[in-house]
Design a protein around this motif. Structure first.
Motif, PDB file in Angstrom:
ATOM      1  N   GLN A   1       0.836  -1.195   0.000  1.00 23.96           N
ATOM      2  CA  GLN A   1       0.000   0.000   0.000  1.00 23.96           C
ATOM      3  C   GLN A   1       0.874   1.250   0.000  1.00 23.96           C
ATOM      4  O   GLN A   1       1.887   1.308   0.675  1.00 23.96           O
ATOM      5  CB  GLN A   1      -0.919   0.056   1.236  1.00 23.96           C
ATOM      6  N   ARG A   2       0.408   2.222  -0.776  1.00 24.93           N
ATOM      7  CA  ARG A   2       1.101   3.508  -0.791  1.00 24.93           C
ATOM      8  C   ARG A   2       0.119   4.573  -0.356  1.00 24.93           C
ATOM      9  O   ARG A   2      -1.063   4.501  -0.696  1.00 24.93           O
ATOM     10  CB  ARG A   2       1.551   3.858  -2.214  1.00 24.93           C
ATOM     11  N   GLU A   3       0.618   5.553   0.354  1.00 20.93           N
ATOM     12  CA  GLU A   3      -0.249   6.644   0.783  1.00 20.93           C
ATOM     13  C   GLU A   3       0.500   7.956   0.615  1.00 20.93           C
ATOM     14  O   GLU A   3       1.724   7.982   0.648  1.00 20.93           O
ATOM     15  CB  GLU A   3      -0.614   6.524   2.263  1.00 20.93           C
ATOM     16  N   ILE A   4      -0.270   9.034   0.476  1.00 18.22           N
ATOM     17  CA  ILE A   4       0.326  10.362   0.427  1.00 18.22           C
ATOM     18  C   ILE A   4      -0.339  11.230   1.481  1.00 18.22           C
ATOM     19  O   ILE A   4      -1.577  11.298   1.536  1.00 18.22           O
ATOM     20  CB  ILE A   4       0.198  10.976  -0.986  1.00 18.22           C
ATOM     21  N   ASP A   5       0.468  11.850   2.320  1.00 16.68           N
ATOM     22  CA  ASP A   5       0.002  12.752   3.385  1.00 16.68           C
ATOM     23  C   ASP A   5      -0.980  12.111   4.353  1.00 16.68           C
ATOM     24  O   ASP A   5      -1.676  12.806   5.086  1.00 16.68           O
ATOM     25  CB  ASP A   5      -0.623  14.030   2.785  1.00 16.68           C
ATOM     26  N   GLU A   6      -1.044  10.807   4.348  1.00 15.09           N
ATOM     27  CA  GLU A   6      -1.897  10.123   5.301  1.00 15.09           C
ATOM     28  C   GLU A   6      -1.226   8.797   5.629  1.00 15.09           C
ATOM     29  O   GLU A   6      -0.726   8.129   4.727  1.00 15.09           O
ATOM     30  CB  GLU A   6      -3.277   9.878   4.696  1.00 15.09           C
ATOM     31  N   LEU A   7      -1.185   8.477   6.902  1.00 14.00           N
ATOM     32  CA  LEU A   7      -0.517   7.246   7.314  1.00 14.00           C
ATOM     33  C   LEU A   7      -1.443   6.463   8.231  1.00 14.00           C
ATOM     34  O   LEU A   7      -1.837   6.956   9.284  1.00 14.00           O
ATOM     35  CB  LEU A   7       0.795   7.586   8.049  1.00 14.00           C
ATOM     36  N   HIS A   8      -1.787   5.253   7.812  1.00 16.01           N
ATOM     37  CA  HIS A   8      -2.643   4.396   8.634  1.00 16.01           C
ATOM     38  C   HIS A   8      -1.772   3.429   9.423  1.00 16.01           C
ATOM     39  O   HIS A   8      -0.914   2.758   8.850  1.00 16.01           O
ATOM     40  CB  HIS A   8      -3.613   3.609   7.751  1.00 16.01           C
ATOM     41  N   VAL A   9      -2.008   3.378  10.732  1.00 14.29           N
ATOM     42  CA  VAL A   9      -1.263   2.443  11.587  1.00 14.29           C
ATOM     43  C   VAL A   9      -2.218   1.820  12.595  1.00 14.29           C
ATOM     44  O   VAL A   9      -3.244   2.396  12.925  1.00 14.29           O
ATOM     45  CB  VAL A   9      -0.108   3.150  12.346  1.00 14.29           C
ATOM     46  N   PRO A  10      -1.867   0.623  13.088  1.00 10.19           N
ATOM     47  CA  PRO A  10      -2.708   0.002  14.111  1.00 10.19           C
ATOM     48  C   PRO A  10      -2.348   0.538  15.497  1.00 10.19           C
ATOM     49  O   PRO A  10      -1.212   0.943  15.730  1.00 10.19           O
ATOM     50  CB  PRO A  10      -2.348  -1.485  13.997  1.00 10.19           C
ATOM     51  N   VAL A  11      -3.303   0.522  16.392  1.00  9.07           N
ATOM     52  CA  VAL A  11      -3.065   0.966  17.758  1.00  9.07           C
ATOM     53  C   VAL A  11      -2.301  -0.140  18.508  1.00  9.07           C
ATOM     54  O   VAL A  11      -2.418  -1.321  18.163  1.00  9.07           O
ATOM     55  CB  VAL A  11      -4.411   1.304  18.441  1.00  9.07           C
ATOM     56  N   GLY A  12      -1.478   0.227  19.467  1.00 10.90           N
ATOM     57  CA  GLY A  12      -0.834  -0.756  20.344  1.00 10.90           C
ATOM     58  C   GLY A  12       0.294  -1.548  19.725  1.00 10.90           C
ATOM     59  O   GLY A  12       0.740  -2.534  20.289  1.00 10.90           O
TER      60      GLY A  12
END
Ligand code: CUA
Length: 306
Positions: free
Chosen positions: A116-127
């Protein structure tokens, strides 16, 4: 608590704030003490008659020792405490979710290992501990997430790291904190922290090109790297299987750990550090591949096991 501080949304946030509050408390205590004493002594030792002259005092051993030793102890506490927070910030745990970051005038590009590539947004899981492996395509940028209390320079030509573990889901500001040109102030984004299950759903949402390592493998074929770096150790270049993280013996007698920086250098400036027993015959790929492609190749090399 009045909103003087950004939200605390990472494990590091509490440690940074505790230190910061301590510094603040020390500063407030001494400011009040000194200001109070100035007023108190100004009144107490005021001139009472026009002809009065102050007593002349030459030194006071005990006093001088006290005002040297007490500040020394306080500053040592700040030093040791600050160093421990700094080490915690710069040493990620062994198991991290790695995400590549490429800064560019004026955007943030993120690449997940799954593709996955993203621009100006970063999705990460909690914990989960997340490590950002960062570089820049042009000038110096600086990634700054106030809610996580993390901030690190992003430099052209090398990889820097920072890590965090988000503690609550939400959307948090991401800033560039290094002046990088006209639209520096617009180089902002968001970190989206999600519940692990949501994150899995998001991950499976889109990676049409496959994982980063598989994109790297394709590039490895296309650029014909495979003709010299053969898996059977019979090639004209060193075998790359199991290379990542190992110590490499160089021709000049030195050694180097095969990390991201070394692989990057070997692709862009192959003759800089030649592996012992090989000839400097590899051509440079400087200018021929992008920062993203470099990351794909690095991830491919990382994925190769013996
Ligand atoms: Cu990038 Cu400021």
């Amino acid at each position: 608590m009045p909103p003087l501080f950004p939200e605390r949304a990472s494990t590091m946030a509490y440690r940074v704030d505790a230190l910061y509050f301590f510094l603040l408390a020390v500063a407030v205590f001494f400011s009040l003490l000194i200001a109070g004493l100035i007023v108190f002594y100004a009144v107490k030792y005021r001139r009472r008659s026009p002809g009065s002259v102050g007593v002349s005092i030459h030194g006071g051993m005990l006093l001088e020792i006290a005002w040297s030793v007490i500040p020394l102890l306080i500053t040592m506490v700040i030093f040791v405490w600050g160093a421990s927070v700094f080490f915690a910030m710069s040493h990620p745990p062994d198991e991290t979710l790695n995400i590549y970051v490429v800064g560019k005038q004026w955007m943030w590009k993120f690449q997940h290992l799954d593709g996955q590539r993203e621009i100006d947004e970063l999705h990460v899981p909690v914990g989960r501990a997340v490590k950002l492996i960062m570089t820049s395509e042009d000038v110096i940028h600086d990634v700054f997430v106030p809610a996580f209390r993390i901030k690190a320079d992003v430099l052209p030509g090398r990889y820097t790291h920072i890590w965090f573990q988000a503690t609550k889901p939400g959307r948090y500001h991401l800033f560039c904190a290094e002046y990088c040109g006209t639209r520096h102030s617009g180089m902002i984004g968001e970190v989206v922290v999600m519940e692990p299950s949501e994150y899995q759903t998001w991950l499976s949402g889109g990676a049409p090109e496959g994982s980063l390592a598989s994109a790297g493998e394709k590039l490895f074929q296309d650029l014909a790297c495979v003709t010299c770096h053969r898996a059977d150790a019979q090639g004209r270049g060193p075998m790359l299987q199991g290379l990542f993280g190992k110590t490499v013996q160089l021709q000049n007698g030195e050694t180097v750990v095969a990390d991201e920086a070394y692989i990057r250098e070997s692709i862009l400036r192959p003759s800089a550090r030649i592996t012992a027993g090989y000839q400097p015959i590899m051509p440079t790929f400087q200018g021929l591949i992008s920062e993203e492609q470099l990351l794909e190749l690095i991830e491919y090399v990382k994925s190769l096991h013996t």
